[in-house]
Design a protein around this motif. Structure first.
Motif, PDB file in Angstrom:
ATOM      1  N   GLY A  52       0.769  -1.121  -0.074  1.00 32.92           N
ATOM      2  CA  GLY A  52       0.011   0.142  -0.182  1.00 32.92           C
ATOM      3  C   GLY A  52       0.865   1.349   0.029  1.00 32.92           C
ATOM      4  N   VAL A  53       0.069   2.304  -0.531  1.00 33.63           N
ATOM      5  CA  VAL A  53       0.733   3.602  -0.540  1.00 33.63           C
ATOM      6  C   VAL A  53       0.035   4.689   0.062  1.00 33.63           C
ATOM      7  N   THR A  54       0.680   5.689   1.013  1.00 35.82           N
ATOM      8  CA  THR A  54      -0.248   6.898   1.294  1.00 35.82           C
ATOM      9  C   THR A  54       0.739   8.021   0.903  1.00 35.82           C
ATOM     10  N   ALA A  55       0.189   9.028   0.316  1.00 41.12           N
ATOM     11  CA  ALA A  55       0.604  10.165  -0.409  1.00 41.12           C
ATOM     12  C   ALA A  55      -0.175  11.604   0.027  1.00 41.12           C
ATOM     13  N   ALA A  56       0.669  12.554   0.040  1.00 39.88           N
ATOM     14  CA  ALA A  56       0.030  13.941   0.344  1.00 39.88           C
ATOM     15  C   ALA A  56       0.864  14.959  -0.510  1.00 39.88           C
ATOM     16  N   VAL A  57       0.082  15.939  -0.973  1.00 35.02           N
ATOM     17  CA  VAL A  57       0.711  17.101  -1.806  1.00 35.02           C
ATOM     18  C   VAL A  57       0.274  18.404  -1.047  1.00 35.02           C
ATOM     19  N   GLN A  58       1.009  19.327  -0.963  1.00 39.26           N
ATOM     20  CA  GLN A  58       0.710  20.602  -0.475  1.00 39.26           C
ATOM     21  C   GLN A  58       1.366  21.601  -1.901  1.00 39.26           C
ATOM     22  N   THR A 289       8.379  22.221   3.784  1.00 39.49           N
ATOM     23  CA  THR A 289       8.054  23.601   3.475  1.00 39.49           C
ATOM     24  C   THR A 289       8.346  24.789   4.625  1.00 39.49           C
ATOM     25  N   SER A 290       8.425  24.496   5.475  1.00 40.68           N
ATOM     26  CA  SER A 290       8.814  25.716   6.800  1.00 40.68           C
ATOM     27  C   SER A 290      10.284  25.840   6.737  1.00 40.68           C
ATOM     28  N   LEU A 291      11.112  24.709   6.514  1.00 39.96           N
ATOM     29  CA  LEU A 291      12.284  24.564   6.314  1.00 39.96           C
ATOM     30  C   LEU A 291      12.886  25.563   5.272  1.00 39.96           C
ATOM     31  N   LYS A 325      17.647  16.997  -9.131  1.00 41.07           N
ATOM     32  CA  LYS A 325      17.156  17.731 -10.425  1.00 41.07           C
ATOM     33  C   LYS A 325      16.259  16.557 -11.417  1.00 41.07           C
ATOM     34  N   LEU A 326      15.137  17.183 -11.352  1.00 42.76           N
ATOM     35  CA  LEU A 326      14.233  16.098 -12.290  1.00 42.76           C
ATOM     36  C   LEU A 326      14.238  16.171 -13.654  1.00 42.76           C
ATOM     37  N   SER A 327      13.570  15.248 -14.358  1.00 43.56           N
ATOM     38  CA  SER A 327      13.915  15.093 -15.781  1.00 43.56           C
ATOM     39  C   SER A 327      13.394  16.339 -16.533  1.00 43.56           C
ATOM     40  N   CYS A 328      12.456  17.124 -15.953  1.00 48.28           N
ATOM     41  CA  CYS A 328      11.827  18.393 -16.771  1.00 48.28           C
ATOM     42  C   CYS A 328      12.528  19.573 -16.213  1.00 48.28           C
ATOM     43  N   GLY A 329      13.705  19.527 -15.345  1.00 46.13           N
ATOM     44  CA  GLY A 329      14.318  20.732 -15.139  1.00 46.13           C
ATOM     45  C   GLY A 329      13.915  21.054 -13.710  1.00 46.13           C
ATOM     46  N   VAL A 330      13.055  20.773 -12.960  1.00 47.08           N
ATOM     47  CA  VAL A 330      12.575  21.288 -11.664  1.00 47.08           C
ATOM     48  C   VAL A 330      13.567  20.633 -10.857  1.00 47.08           C
ATOM     49  N   HIS A 331      13.983  21.501  -9.787  1.00 44.27           N
ATOM     50  CA  HIS A 331      14.907  21.125  -8.719  1.00 44.27           C
ATOM     51  C   HIS A 331      13.969  20.958  -7.469  1.00 44.27           C
ATOM     52  N   VAL A 332      14.138  19.879  -6.774  1.00 48.42           N
ATOM     53  CA  VAL A 332      13.450  19.748  -5.518  1.00 48.42           C
ATOM     54  C   VAL A 332      14.220  19.376  -4.354  1.00 48.42           C
ATOM     55  N   TRP A 333      13.957  19.847  -3.020  1.00 47.26           N
ATOM     56  CA  TRP A 333      15.124  19.607  -1.970  1.00 47.26           C
ATOM     57  C   TRP A 333      14.127  18.627  -1.075  1.00 47.26           C
ATOM     58  N   GLY A 334      14.733  17.799  -0.387  1.00 49.15           N
ATOM     59  CA  GLY A 334      14.324  16.727   0.757  1.00 49.15           C
ATOM     60  C   GLY A 334      15.323  15.786   1.106  1.00 49.15           C
ATOM     61  N   HIS A 335      14.525  14.552   1.210  1.00 46.77           N
ATOM     62  CA  HIS A 335      15.308  13.506   1.838  1.00 46.77           C
ATOM     63  C   HIS A 335      14.192  12.200   1.670  1.00 46.77           C
ATOM     64  N   ASP A 336      14.702  10.693   1.538  1.00 45.41           N
ATOM     65  CA  ASP A 336      14.296   9.684   1.495  1.00 45.41           C
ATOM     66  C   ASP A 336      14.613   8.856   2.382  1.00 45.41           C
ATOM     67  N   GLY A 337      13.938   7.701   2.719  1.00 47.16           N
ATOM     68  CA  GLY A 337      14.608   6.762   3.916  1.00 47.16           C
ATOM     69  C   GLY A 337      13.969   5.470   3.677  1.00 47.16           C
ATOM     70  N   VAL A 347       9.776  15.715  -0.415  1.00 49.71           N
ATOM     71  CA  VAL A 347      10.416  16.780  -1.503  1.00 49.71           C
ATOM     72  C   VAL A 347       9.635  18.227  -1.381  1.00 49.71           C
ATOM     73  N   THR A 348      10.383  19.126  -1.801  1.00 47.70           N
ATOM     74  CA  THR A 348       9.611  20.282  -1.930  1.00 47.70           C
ATOM     75  C   THR A 348      10.641  21.148  -2.674  1.00 47.70           C
ATOM     76  N   THR A 349       9.550  22.115  -3.561  1.00 52.49           N
ATOM     77  CA  THR A 349      10.380  23.330  -4.116  1.00 52.49           C
ATOM     78  C   THR A 349      11.192  23.984  -3.556  1.00 52.49           C
ATOM     79  N   GLU A 350      12.225  24.761  -3.853  1.00 44.50           N
ATOM     80  CA  GLU A 350      13.243  25.610  -3.231  1.00 44.50           C
ATOM     81  C   GLU A 350      12.185  26.771  -2.526  1.00 44.50           C
ATOM     82  N   ASP A 351      11.207  27.324  -3.205  1.00 40.72           N
ATOM     83  CA  ASP A 351      10.608  28.195  -2.608  1.00 40.72           C
ATOM     84  C   ASP A 351       9.519  27.633  -1.504  1.00 40.72           C
ATOM     85  N   GLY A 352       9.416  26.270  -1.356  1.00 43.85           N
ATOM     86  CA  GLY A 352       8.590  25.705  -0.317  1.00 43.85           C
ATOM     87  C   GLY A 352       7.099  25.711  -0.663  1.00 43.85           C
ATOM     88  N   ARG A 353       6.699  26.133  -1.934  1.00 45.94           N
ATOM     89  CA  ARG A 353       5.279  26.271  -2.404  1.00 45.94           C
ATOM     90  C   ARG A 353       4.840  24.858  -2.941  1.00 45.94           C
TER      91      ARG A 353
END
Length: 379
Positions: A52-58, A289-291, A325-337, A347-353
């Motif tokens: 199973g998978v659970t996901a959320a987007v803001q 986002t806050s970070l 750096k994603l295939s479409c040129g978007v940069h995201v920041w975060g971590h996985d584990g 992950v989130t975009t640099e502006d946290g949006r």
């Protein structure tokens, strides 16, 4: 005991395989909501064997969540958008944030050596804490051996027979640090990059030495409480997951076949600062986002955190923070584990949006990169 990470070359608890089939996908949001590609990627993960998978987007003020597959293979209960789960190496971003806050307060410098804070701990077989800085711990350029790659550790805590016997063991970080010291360093400090969970076992101890409090208490009063992360915890020796939560499953083997084990219960203290924490997708989105928006660190420290070294592929590793750096040129920041029965990514975009966090409750299958690509690149 922690972390698989596709972005940062940490350990994989078990290899890929197919899981028991789950029921149909459930997604609370309707079609045409702009997340169709992400929904398909979640479905693909379940089709590939993830229970199973659970996901959320803001995305700005708009939130979205979806689930796929099951949270319990015996009852068929679906996953919940509110699920709490073990986030493994995502813990590292919290630990790094606290150390950077302490630097901003003048209580330590990232250019301090490990020997200054933990005298005599990093010694043996070529390890020398007087030549390793706190910064090198956080960005994995220390060269310190990763205890997770020790053959005896793997047999004891990762293989089926060992895990089932030792899942509730009570061990302090020094035990695992000492394992690392029985091996030679991966390389001289500052000369290369290699992911090592030993770095963050040491970082957690530095926090405690600098503050006089447990690293978990520092994370709670500096990050969890101010951000109202009500689903996030540093559980210590608590072996169960708080509710709501799903079961966690593993093959406990390096094969794509064989029995599926329920590995939900384990002593997370064994992971300590490298991967002990529990959270939810919504809380992880709020944290990152806050970070990235500068709510947790002054500009100087946030800049330090985002100063990366080359890690794998197009990824860069900062101080407990990964740039992708994603295939479409978007940069995201975060971590996985990853930890037994749980693979997570945030992950989130640099502006946290725009932020995404999700969890697989099986550790042997599923393409987390595909989910990230789908959300930010629409493919």
């Amino acid at each position: 005991m922690t972390v698989r990470t596709t972005t940062t070359a940490a350990m994989t608890v078990v290899a890929l395989s197919m899981a028991l089939a789950g029921p149909a996908v459930a997604a609370p949001a309707g079609r045409g909501d702009g997340h169709e590609a992400t929904r398909r990627a979640l479905q693909a993960a379940v089709a590939d064997g993830v229970p199973g998978v659970t996901a959320a987007v803001q995305d700005g003020r708009r939130g979205w969540s979806a689930t796929a597959g099951v949270g319990d293979l015996e009852t068929g209960k679906p996953r919940s958008p509110q699920d709490r789960y073990r986030v493994a190496s995502i813990t590292k971003t919290f630990v790094a944030t606290v150390l950077l806050q302490l630097e901003a307060e003048g209580r330590l410098s990232l250019d301090d050596t490990v020997e200054e804070w933990l005298p005599g701990v990093v010694r043996g077989n070529g390890h020398d804490g007087s030549r390793i800085t706190l910064r090198q711990l956080l960005n994995h350029t220390s060269g310190i051996y990763d205890y997770l790659t020790d053959p005896t550790f793997q047999q004891t805590y990762m293989a089926a027979e060992g895990f089932l016997e030792h899942r509730y063991d009570q061990k302090e970080p020094e035990y695992f640090i000492a394992i690392a010291m029985t091996h030679e360093p991966h390389f001289p400090p500052g000369t290369s990059w290699r992911y090592s969970n030993t770095n963050y076992a040491l970082a957690g101890r530095v926090i405690e030495k600098a503050t006089g409090n447990s690293y978990g208490d520092e994370i709670r009063h500096r990050i969890i409480d101010p951000l109202h992360l009500t689903a996030t915890s540093v559980p210590g020796t608590r072996v169960t997951l708080p509710r709501p939560s799903s079961r966690a499953y593993s093959k406990l083997a390096r094969t794509a076949t064989g029995p599926t084990y329920d590995v939900t219960e384990l002593n997370p203290r064994l992971a300590y600062g490298s991967g002990e924490m529990i959270s939810s997708s919504a809380d992880l989105n709020r944290f990152y986002t806050s970070l990235l928006r500068g709510r947790l660190l002054p500009p100087e420290q946030l800049k330090e955190m985002k100063t990366t070294v080359s890690s794998r592929g197009t990824n860069g590793y900062g101080l407990g923070l990964v740039e992708r750096k994603l295939s479409c040129g978007v940069h995201v920041w975060g971590h996985d584990g990853g930890i037994h029965g749980s693979n997570s990514d945030a992950v989130t975009t640099e502006d946290g949006r725009h932020a995404l966090a999700f969890n697989f409750n099986g550790d042997w299958s599923g393409d987390s990169d595909a989910v990230v690509e789908a959300e930010f690149c629409g493919r």
